[in-house]
Design a protein around this motif. Structure first.
Motif, PDB file in Angstrom:
ATOM      1  N   MET A 172       0.836  -1.192   0.000  1.00  0.00           N
ATOM      2  CA  MET A 172       0.000   0.000   0.000  1.00  0.00           C
ATOM      3  C   MET A 172       0.873   1.245   0.000  1.00  0.00           C
ATOM      4  SD  MET A 172      -2.830   1.270   2.785  1.00  0.00           S
ATOM      5  CE  MET A 172      -1.583   1.542   4.028  1.00  0.00           C
ATOM      6  N   MET A 173       0.599   2.149  -0.924  1.00  0.00           N
ATOM      7  CA  MET A 173       1.355   3.392  -0.995  1.00  0.00           C
ATOM      8  C   MET A 173       0.763   4.419  -0.048  1.00  0.00           C
ATOM      9  SD  MET A 173       1.807   3.822  -5.091  1.00  0.00           S
ATOM     10  CE  MET A 173       0.017   3.944  -5.261  1.00  0.00           C
ATOM     11  N   ALA A 174       1.636   5.178   0.604  1.00  0.00           N
ATOM     12  CA  ALA A 174       1.163   6.226   1.499  1.00  0.00           C
ATOM     13  C   ALA A 174       2.302   7.185   1.803  1.00  0.00           C
ATOM     14  CB  ALA A 174       0.619   5.638   2.802  1.00  0.00           C
ATOM     15  N   VAL A 175       1.946   8.430   2.053  1.00  0.00           N
ATOM     16  CA  VAL A 175       2.887   9.448   2.507  1.00  0.00           C
ATOM     17  C   VAL A 175       2.276  10.128   3.712  1.00  0.00           C
ATOM     18  CG1 VAL A 175       4.049  11.606   1.962  1.00  0.00           C
ATOM     19  CG2 VAL A 175       3.862   9.837   0.207  1.00  0.00           C
ATOM     20  N   ASP A 176       3.009  10.135   4.822  1.00  0.00           N
ATOM     21  CA  ASP A 176       2.529  10.769   6.050  1.00  0.00           C
ATOM     22  C   ASP A 176       3.586  11.729   6.564  1.00  0.00           C
ATOM     23  OD1 ASP A 176       0.000   9.292   6.477  1.00  0.00           O
ATOM     24  OD2 ASP A 176       1.336   7.567   6.670  1.00  0.00           O
ATOM     25  N   LYS A 177       3.182  12.962   6.837  1.00  0.00           N
ATOM     26  CA  LYS A 177       4.112  13.944   7.380  1.00  0.00           C
ATOM     27  C   LYS A 177       4.323  13.659   8.859  1.00  0.00           C
ATOM     28  CE  LYS A 177       5.256  18.842   7.250  1.00  0.00           C
ATOM     29  NZ  LYS A 177       5.522  19.166   8.644  1.00  0.00           N
ATOM     30  N   ILE A 178       5.603  13.597   9.239  1.00  0.00           N
ATOM     31  CA  ILE A 178       5.945  13.395  10.642  1.00  0.00           C
ATOM     32  C   ILE A 178       6.931  14.489  11.045  1.00  0.00           C
ATOM     33  CG2 ILE A 178       5.488  10.926  10.763  1.00  0.00           C
ATOM     34  CD1 ILE A 178       8.399  10.395  10.201  1.00  0.00           C
ATOM     35  N   GLY A 179       6.651  15.129  12.159  1.00  0.00           N
ATOM     36  CA  GLY A 179       7.531  16.196  12.607  1.00  0.00           C
ATOM     37  C   GLY A 179       7.448  17.418  11.699  1.00  0.00           C
ATOM     38  N   GLN A 180       8.526  18.183  11.675  1.00  0.00           N
ATOM     39  CA  GLN A 180       8.522  19.462  10.972  1.00  0.00           C
ATOM     40  C   GLN A 180       8.834  19.371   9.485  1.00  0.00           C
ATOM     41  OE1 GLN A 180      10.792  22.550  12.879  1.00  0.00           O
ATOM     42  NE2 GLN A 180      10.249  21.883  14.938  1.00  0.00           N
ATOM     43  N   TYR A 200       8.783  13.176   5.823  1.00  0.00           N
ATOM     44  CA  TYR A 200       7.621  12.454   5.303  1.00  0.00           C
ATOM     45  C   TYR A 200       7.934  10.962   5.309  1.00  0.00           C
ATOM     46  CZ  TYR A 200       6.361  17.094   3.682  1.00  0.00           C
ATOM     47  OH  TYR A 200       6.068  18.441   3.633  1.00  0.00           O
ATOM     48  N   ALA A 201       7.117  10.191   6.035  1.00  0.00           N
ATOM     49  CA  ALA A 201       7.246   8.738   6.009  1.00  0.00           C
ATOM     50  C   ALA A 201       6.601   8.225   4.735  1.00  0.00           C
ATOM     51  CB  ALA A 201       6.573   8.129   7.232  1.00  0.00           C
ATOM     52  N   GLU A 222      12.108   4.747   2.816  1.00  0.00           N
ATOM     53  CA  GLU A 222      11.408   4.776   4.107  1.00  0.00           C
ATOM     54  C   GLU A 222      10.882   6.158   4.452  1.00  0.00           C
ATOM     55  OE1 GLU A 222      12.718   1.728   7.421  1.00  0.00           O
ATOM     56  OE2 GLU A 222      14.388   3.033   6.869  1.00  0.00           O
ATOM     57  N   ALA A 223      11.723   7.166   4.241  1.00  0.00           N
ATOM     58  CA  ALA A 223      11.349   8.523   4.633  1.00  0.00           C
ATOM     59  C   ALA A 223      12.244   9.516   3.915  1.00  0.00           C
ATOM     60  CB  ALA A 223      11.476   8.705   6.148  1.00  0.00           C
TER      61      ALA A 223
END
Length: 342
Positions: free
Chosen positions: A1-9, A12-13, A185-186
């Motif tokens: 599954m493809m996904a991009v999640d912003k983490i911190g400032q 992007y994970a 990974e990020a």
């Protein structure tokens, strides 16, 4: 599954974005260095039959594309987007090469940090349900860069100990939603950092604070320590710049161990090749990753690395006008996917 999640400032994970194939092509001096046997192709001379060094740089890039496509078992028509850049005005190496492949192209510029910028842009687009297959790249050529940024090599000017040697090199990777031997990974997008340096013959010192800024931001955003990576490779800080990074980080409370290294420092033999501070140029980190580093990940020497290409964002005009040199670094975390050999 493809996904991009912003983490911190600034991080992007990324999930579901893979490196299916890599291509690395270098010049003769790079082929004579410690990593010479680990590149896909080594040219016998810096022109390779081309009429100009600029045309040679384009040929270098095209050859890296060909190697990456071959390993990924892709054809040009499978590539939905090309992202990449180089050092020359109007990024002519990337743009003129696009006349040959005819695929949609985004030209990028972060100086010697362009390769990780390209990896980041490609990964975020795929992970965000954009194109399914992206070719990311960067290239440089010693002769073209010296002519544009310093002096014609025919002058035989004396180089300072802190001067870097722009690599004649290109690297390309095929990014895809289809499973490959490596995965993104990020990514951490760097800030522009300017400590007031003005010497284009000492870019390692100018870039070290930008490298620290991005590495520390990545670690903070992801909750990791330097030792969580098998290797952290900066792009082209070189022998002097990497020492400054270690000292600067120690002052800020961040300690590096044996995991820290530098692509430019690794590319040449400092004792025998007269490259002074080491390698530089967008093609430096691109070729070292697409060749030696990717190979070591795939064969199981390492599981995870953090690639942090560094760039000095000056031009001959800004230098002549007395401007300081702003710098940037972009980071990409890459892991091996076992059972999916390249």
């Amino acid at each position: 599954m493809m996904a991009v999640d912003k983490i911190g400032q600034a991080t992007y994970a990324v999930q579901g974005v893979y490196i299916q194939g890599t291509g690395s092509v270098v010049g003769p001096k790079e082929g004579q260095g410690p990593l010479g046997q680990q590149f896909d192709r080594v040219w016998k001379d810096e022109r390779a039959g081309q009429a100009t060094f600029e045309k040679a740089e384009q040929a270098l890039l095209i050859e890296s594309y060909d190697e990456a496509l071959k390993k990924a078992q892709k054809r040009w028509e499978d590539i939905e987007l090309v992202v990449g850049g180089d050092l020359l005005d109007q990024i002519i190496t990337t743009n003129f090469s696009a006349r040959q492949h005819g695929r949609p192209t985004l030209g990028l510029f972060s100086a010697c940090a362009t390769f990780t910028e390209a990896l980041a842009v490609g990964a975020l687009l795929i992970g965000g349900n954009g194109p399914k297959t992206v070719l990311a790249s960067a290239a440089s050529h010693h002769q073209t860069a010296e002519r544009q940024f310093r002096f014609p090599v025919e002058l035989g000017y004396q180089r300072t100990p802190t001067t870097a040697w722009t690599a004649t090199a290109a690297g390309a990777v095929v990014l895809s939603e289809d499973v490959g031997p490596l995965a993104i990974e990020a990514v951490t997008v760097g800030r522009v950092v300017d400590i007031g340096g003005k010497d284009p013959n000492d870019m390692g010192s100018a870039m070290a604070p930008a490298a620290f800024d991005t590495i520390s931001q990545h670690l903070q955003d992801t909750g990791q320590e330097p030792g969580d990576f098998d290797k952290i490779y900066t792009g082209d800080l070189g022998h002097f710049g990497i020492k400054m990074l270690i000292e600067y980080a120690a002052q800020k409370g961040l300690q590096f161990g044996d995991e820290l290294d530098d692509c430019g420092r690794s590319l040449y033999n400092q004792a025998t090749q007269d490259t002074h501070n080491g390698g530089s140029g967008p093609g430096c980190s691109a070729s070292v990753f697409a060749g030696p580093l990717a190979r070591r990940l795939v064969r199981g020497d390492w599981d995870r690395i953090l690639l942090v290409a560094t760039g000095a964002l000056f031009s001959p005009t800004t230098y002549q006008q007395g401007e300081t040199i702003p710098c940037v670094a972009h980071a990409v975390a890459i892991k091996a996917v076992r059972g999916a050999g390249q």
